[in-house]
Motif scaffolding. Structure first.
Motif, PDB file in Angstrom:
ATOM      1  N   PRO A   1      21.885 -70.683   7.370  1.00 24.25           N
ATOM      2  CA  PRO A   1      22.065 -72.120   7.145  1.00 24.25           C
ATOM      3  C   PRO A   1      20.727 -72.830   6.961  1.00 24.25           C
ATOM      4  N   LEU A   2      20.703 -73.800   6.064  1.00 20.87           N
ATOM      5  CA  LEU A   2      19.460 -74.511   5.767  1.00 20.87           C
ATOM      6  C   LEU A   2      18.764 -75.077   7.012  1.00 20.87           C
ATOM      7  N   PRO A   3      19.462 -75.807   7.873  1.00 20.42           N
ATOM      8  CA  PRO A   3      18.766 -76.376   9.036  1.00 20.42           C
ATOM      9  C   PRO A   3      18.078 -75.325   9.900  1.00 20.42           C
ATOM     10  N   GLU A   4      18.719 -74.166  10.066  1.00 19.99           N
ATOM     11  CA  GLU A   4      18.106 -73.100  10.858  1.00 19.99           C
ATOM     12  C   GLU A   4      16.890 -72.523  10.139  1.00 19.99           C
ATOM     13  N   ALA A   5      17.011 -72.338   8.831  1.00 20.69           N
ATOM     14  CA  ALA A   5      15.902 -71.788   8.058  1.00 20.69           C
ATOM     15  C   ALA A   5      14.677 -72.686   8.102  1.00 20.69           C
ATOM     16  N   LEU A   6      14.894 -74.002   8.135  1.00 25.28           N
ATOM     17  CA  LEU A   6      13.759 -74.922   8.158  1.00 25.28           C
ATOM     18  C   LEU A   6      12.890 -74.716   9.402  1.00 25.28           C
ATOM     19  N   LYS A   7      13.514 -74.352  10.498  1.00 23.11           N
ATOM     20  CA  LYS A   7      12.745 -74.072  11.717  1.00 23.11           C
ATOM     21  C   LYS A   7      11.798 -72.894  11.492  1.00 23.11           C
TER      22      LYS A   7
ATOM     23  N   TRP B   1      25.735 -79.258  -3.182  1.00 24.04           N
ATOM     24  CA  TRP B   1      27.138 -79.634  -3.018  1.00 24.04           C
ATOM     25  C   TRP B   1      27.846 -78.890  -1.897  1.00 24.04           C
ATOM     26  N   ASP B   2      27.240 -77.820  -1.382  1.00 19.97           N
ATOM     27  CA  ASP B   2      27.849 -77.130  -0.245  1.00 19.97           C
ATOM     28  C   ASP B   2      27.030 -77.345   1.028  1.00 19.97           C
ATOM     29  N   GLN B   3      26.228 -78.412   1.037  1.00 19.70           N
ATOM     30  CA  GLN B   3      25.396 -78.720   2.204  1.00 19.70           C
ATOM     31  C   GLN B   3      25.866 -80.000   2.889  1.00 19.70           C
TER      32      GLN B   3
ATOM     33  N   LEU C   1      22.973 -83.755   7.913  1.00 17.52           N
ATOM     34  CA  LEU C   1      22.385 -82.759   8.806  1.00 17.52           C
ATOM     35  C   LEU C   1      21.066 -82.233   8.240  1.00 17.52           C
ATOM     36  N   LEU C   2      21.025 -82.043   6.926  1.00 18.00           N
ATOM     37  CA  LEU C   2      19.799 -81.576   6.291  1.00 18.00           C
ATOM     38  C   LEU C   2      18.674 -82.600   6.453  1.00 18.00           C
ATOM     39  N   CYS C   3      18.987 -83.863   6.247  1.00 18.24           N
ATOM     40  CA  CYS C   3      17.978 -84.918   6.421  1.00 18.24           C
ATOM     41  C   CYS C   3      17.427 -84.916   7.838  1.00 18.24           C
TER      42      CYS C   3
ATOM     43  N   GLN D   1      18.470 -89.421  -1.243  1.00 20.62           N
ATOM     44  CA  GLN D   1      18.759 -89.374   0.197  1.00 20.62           C
ATOM     45  C   GLN D   1      17.771 -88.474   0.937  1.00 20.62           C
ATOM     46  N   ILE D   2      17.431 -87.337   0.340  1.00 23.50           N
ATOM     47  CA  ILE D   2      16.578 -86.380   1.048  1.00 23.50           C
ATOM     48  C   ILE D   2      15.106 -86.484   0.641  1.00 23.50           C
TER      49      ILE D   2
END
Length: 254
Positions: free
Chosen positions: A15-21, A37-39, A43-45, A87-88
């Motif tokens: 998942p993107l949020p985990e990868a960002l860490k 579109w599948d995010q 939560l990503l922001c 947004q991001i």
């Protein structure tokens, strides 16, 4: 010039949020990804703020540009993508052009892509976004894709004649298509808005032994005065965080 980690490749399936860490752990400041579109955008922001990361690029919807019948759908997808990019805080959108249409002359498909990109210009200028047109290799990863040579992509950028429409130059893809990548980078740097790298064969770590001389490619970018992102779009064989750290040691950016 700065590195950007392509999450769906380097951290495939995570998942993107985990990868960002993990990207922050590896010492990088920028990331990029493919489909929005599948995010969960909220939560990503939150995740990118938490990790103090910035998005370097993301994709617009995968709607062909070479089919004029889909022009309206493409522009609507671009509008949606621009809204998310705002947004991001992502200023660059990656676009592909579609599979080659069998039985339709290439010059007609080329014309449709150029006209479609010209139609995008007002949206891009109003939003301050840049659209990155991406050639891909058709020998291994994307058989049947229309835009396989960077020469045609650069020609399209010239014909569109809008500073907000540039080319994504992927050293991996164009090496496979037997281009002189160092020459193409040096000659067309003004039209290049983003770079991707990966090793060949296998599309793995570029700092591992492979066919592509990335020292020469990175040198060409530096000599040309390139100041944009170098996207790390590879699929690692080993621990991705350790690999990201090693890559910066092999190819430091100053």
């Amino acid at each position: 010039m700065y590195y950007s980690v392509c999450v769906p490749a380097v951290f495939s399936g995570m998942p993107l949020p985990e990868a960002l860490k993990h990207i922050r752990e590896a010492g990088y400041d920028y990331y990029e990804f493919w489909g929005w579109w599948d995010q969960d955008i909220a939560l990503l922001c939150h995740a990118q703020r938490e990790q103090c990361l910035k998005p370097a690029a993301m994709c617009t919807r995968f709607i062909p540009l070479n089919d004029p019948a889909l022009r309206g759908a493409y522009l609507e997808g671009l509008r949606e993508s621009i809204e998310v990019s705002i947004q991001i805080g992502c200023e660059r959108l990656i676009t592909q052009v579609g599979q080659e249409m069998i039985g339709v002359p290439r010059e007609e498909q080329h014309k449709s892509i150029v006209e479609g990109l010209r139609s995008c210009a007002p949206l891009l200028e109003a939003s301050g976004r840049t659209l990155l047109v991406e050639p891909l290799n058709t020998k291994i990863d994307h058989p049947g894709y229309y835009l396989r040579q960077s020469e045609e992509a650069f020609r399209m950028a010239d014909e569109v004649d809008c500073a907000r429409v540039q080319v994504l130059y992927d050293v991996y893809h164009q090496h496979i298509m037997q281009e002189d990548t160092v020459h193409e980078i040096g000659t067309n740097i003004a039209k290049i808005g983003h770079i991707h790298i990966a090793g060949h064969p296998g599309r793995h770590e570029p700092h591992h032994e492979n066919e592509i001389d990335f020292g020469a490619a990175m040198g060409a970018l530096a000599r040309a005065g390139y100041t944009g992102a170098v996207g790390l779009e590879y699929f690692p064989l080993n621990n991705p965080v350790e690999g990201l750290r090693a890559l910066k040691e092999c190819f430091p950016l100053g």
